[in-house]
Design a protein around this motif. Structure first.
Motif, short mmCIF file in Angstrom:
data_model
loop_
_atom_site.label_atom_id
_atom_site.label_comp_id
_atom_site.label_asym_id
_atom_site.label_seq_id
_atom_site.Cartn_x
_atom_site.Cartn_y
_atom_site.Cartn_z
N ASP A 48 33.15 61.66 33.53
CA ASP A 48 32.12 61.71 34.58
C ASP A 48 32.75 61.27 35.90
O ASP A 48 32.83 60.08 36.18
CB ASP A 48 30.94 60.81 34.21
N TRP A 49 33.19 62.24 36.69
CA TRP A 49 33.83 61.92 37.97
C TRP A 49 32.80 61.27 38.90
O TRP A 49 31.74 61.83 39.15
CB TRP A 49 34.39 63.18 38.61
N SER A 50 33.13 60.09 39.40
CA SER A 50 32.21 59.36 40.27
C SER A 50 32.98 58.68 41.38
O SER A 50 33.82 57.82 41.13
CB SER A 50 31.43 58.31 39.45
N TYR A 51 32.69 59.06 42.63
CA TYR A 51 33.36 58.44 43.77
C TYR A 51 32.97 56.97 43.87
O TYR A 51 33.80 56.11 44.19
CB TYR A 51 32.97 59.15 45.06
N THR A 52 31.71 56.68 43.59
CA THR A 52 31.23 55.30 43.70
C THR A 52 31.92 54.40 42.68
O THR A 52 32.40 53.31 43.01
CB THR A 52 29.70 55.26 43.50
N TYR A 53 31.96 54.86 41.43
CA TYR A 53 32.63 54.06 40.40
C TYR A 53 34.09 53.85 40.74
O TYR A 53 34.63 52.74 40.62
CB TYR A 53 32.51 54.73 39.03
N ASN A 54 34.78 54.93 41.15
CA ASN A 54 36.20 54.83 41.45
C ASN A 54 36.47 53.82 42.56
O ASN A 54 37.40 53.02 42.48
CB ASN A 54 36.73 56.21 41.86
N MET A 55 35.64 53.84 43.59
CA MET A 55 35.83 52.90 44.69
C MET A 55 35.54 51.47 44.24
O MET A 55 36.24 50.53 44.64
CB MET A 55 34.93 53.31 45.86
N ARG A 56 34.53 51.29 43.41
CA ARG A 56 34.23 49.95 42.91
C ARG A 56 35.39 49.41 42.07
O ARG A 56 35.73 48.24 42.16
CB ARG A 56 32.94 49.98 42.08
N PHE A 57 35.98 50.28 41.27
CA PHE A 57 37.12 49.88 40.45
C PHE A 57 38.27 49.41 41.33
O PHE A 57 38.86 48.34 41.10
CB PHE A 57 37.56 51.08 39.59
N ASN A 58 38.61 50.19 42.34
CA ASN A 58 39.72 49.84 43.23
C ASN A 58 39.43 48.58 44.03
O ASN A 58 40.32 47.75 44.24
CB ASN A 58 40.03 51.01 44.17
N ILE A 59 38.20 48.45 44.50
CA ILE A 59 37.85 47.28 45.29
C ILE A 59 37.88 46.02 44.43
O ILE A 59 38.36 44.96 44.86
CB ILE A 59 36.46 47.46 45.94
N PHE A 60 37.40 46.11 43.18
CA PHE A 60 37.40 44.93 42.30
C PHE A 60 38.82 44.42 42.09
O PHE A 60 39.11 43.24 42.28
CB PHE A 60 36.76 45.28 40.96
N PHE A 61 39.72 45.32 41.71
CA PHE A 61 41.09 44.87 41.45
C PHE A 61 41.83 44.58 42.76
O PHE A 61 42.78 43.80 42.77
CB PHE A 61 41.84 45.91 40.61
N GLY A 62 41.39 45.19 43.85
CA GLY A 62 41.96 44.84 45.14
C GLY A 62 41.61 43.41 45.52
O GLY A 62 42.46 42.65 46.01
N ILE A 63 40.35 43.03 45.30
CA ILE A 63 39.93 41.65 45.58
C ILE A 63 40.68 40.68 44.67
O ILE A 63 41.16 39.62 45.13
CB ILE A 63 38.41 41.50 45.37
N MET A 64 40.80 41.03 43.39
CA MET A 64 41.53 40.16 42.45
C MET A 64 42.98 39.99 42.91
O MET A 64 43.53 38.88 42.88
CB MET A 64 41.50 40.78 41.05
N GLN A 65 43.59 41.07 43.37
CA GLN A 65 44.97 41.01 43.84
C GLN A 65 45.08 40.09 45.05
O GLN A 65 46.02 39.29 45.15
CB GLN A 65 45.43 42.42 44.20
N TYR A 66 44.13 40.19 45.96
CA TYR A 66 44.14 39.34 47.15
C TYR A 66 43.97 37.87 46.79
O TYR A 66 44.65 36.99 47.33
CB TYR A 66 43.03 39.77 48.10
N LEU A 67 43.06 37.60 45.88
CA LEU A 67 42.83 36.21 45.47
C LEU A 67 44.07 35.63 44.80
O LEU A 67 44.42 34.46 45.02
CB LEU A 67 41.63 36.13 44.52
N LEU A 68 44.73 36.44 43.98
CA LEU A 68 45.96 35.98 43.33
C LEU A 68 47.05 35.72 44.36
O LEU A 68 47.81 34.74 44.24
CB LEU A 68 46.43 37.02 42.31
#
Length: 362
Positions: A244-264
């Motif tokens: 199920d291709w979803s732009y919203t899900y894909n962006m949420r996935f990238n933002i979540f791990f992007g935030i985690m990367q920044y916090l680390l």
């Protein structure tokens, strides 16, 4: 840290709201655009064009002279008749709106860029190429550093952290190659590869920094489990998009791990600061630096990276397009990510030198 997280949350909200409309932009629904597209299909006899012409004389675009698609575009870049009609009508309608001093509209979620040097989005393509080089150069330098360490007789296990950074560089090269191809020619397949590799880059960064922060190189078996878990997450991510291709899900996935990367990264900067405050001078690799210089390179630089890249990402919130210069906010964002990539890899290698120094000292 609150400011950084807030920016990401605002960005997520903005993209979540805008995502459903990326395939239905205001320009798509203009009657004049639809009439123009139909007229082009009718005039050029595009295959499989579903144009119902009961009274073509009522269409003001029937007398428009639509150009044939250049061979290099049709043969090598897959601009078929219908896609080229869509492009030509975007330019015609945009030109009319500019003359009438009306707002420039997006079409299919994108600004009406001119095709320049066969590229669909000139500056996004060029800046994507520019982003490739920091990763390529760092891949070469890290590889040389690993080979040098192995030749010196140092325990090979001590190169695991560098190996993780090598994976980040490989993912970065793949991602920016895919981005270059996508902005050169926007197709369904090029878009998917652009998104897939972007997700892989974020995950590789998260994987490398987490492994460094938690010293997983000292626990090989646990490190393998963690690496396997990250690979499994990426596999599930691809499966989710495939089903199920979803732009919203894909962006949420990238933002979540992007935030985690920044916090680390911020946590690693704090960890380095607490260690360096206990030392007056430390030998870093072959250099001998003062405490203040090391604090800047290993503590302040990662904080600046987080703040700087977050501010650059905010360009996605304030989307704009300069038709005369054929550049938009997204292209400028790509420009703003080139230098931070050089700085990030420099931080990785400086931080690794500190690790070796700690081990020698201990």
């Amino acid at each position: 840290m609150k400011i950084d997280t807030g920016l990401w949350n605002i960005l997520l909200l903005s993209i979540t709201i805008r995502a459903p409309f990326t395939l239905a932009s205001p320009g798509d629904n203009l009657d004049e655009f639809i009439d123009c597209y139909d007229a082009c299909n009718y005039q050029r006899h595009c295959p499989d064009s579903e144009v119902d012409w009961y009274n073509p004389d009522e269409n003001v675009f029937v007398k428009e002279k639509f150009a044939e698609t250049p061979t290099i575009l049709s043969k090598f870049l897959f601009w078929d008749c219908k896609a080229d009609c869509d492009y030509q009508c975007q330019q015609i309608i945009t030109h009319i709106r500019i003359i009438q001093d009306e707002e420039i509209y997006q079409f299919h979620g994108k600004w009406p860029f001119l095709r320049l040097f066969t590229m669909q989005e000139l500056f996004s393509t060029v800046f994507s190429i520019g982003n490739f080089f920091p990763h390529y150069y760092s891949y070469i330098k890290i590889t040389e550093k690993i080979d040098s360490i192995k030749r010196s007789g140092i325990n090979v296990s001590k190169t695991r952290i560098l190996q993780n950074y090598l994976y980040v560089a490989i993912a970065g090269m793949c991602a920016w190659t895919a981005s270059t191809i996508f902005h050169w020619r926007d197709l369904l397949i090029t878009e998917k590869f652009d998104y897939f590799f972007a997700g892989m880059t974020v995950l590789m960064g998260f994987h490398a920094i987490f492994a460094r922060l938690t010293h997983l190189d000292r626990f090989p078996r646990l490190g393998k489990y963690f690496s396997g878990s990250v690979a499994f997450i990426f596999g599930l991510h691809l499966l989710r998009l495939y089903i199920d291709w979803s732009y919203t899900y894909n962006m949420r996935f990238n933002i979540f791990f992007g935030i985690m990367q920044y916090l680390l990264l911020l946590t690693l900067a704090l960890q380095n600061y607490l260690y360096l405050k206990r030392e007056r001078h430390i030998a870093s690799g072959s250099k001998y630096m003062t405490q203040s210089k090391l604090i800047f390179k290993l503590c302040i630089v990662p904080v600046l990276l987080v703040v700087g890249t977050s501010m650059a990402m905010s360009l996605e919130l304030f989307d704009f397009f300069l038709y005369d210069y054929q550049i938009d906010a997204h292209a400028i964002w790509h420009l703003c990510t080139i230098w931070p990539s050089w700085v990030l890899y420099s931080f990785f290698t400086d931080d690794y030198d500190l690790i070796l120094t700690k081990q020698i000292k201990d």
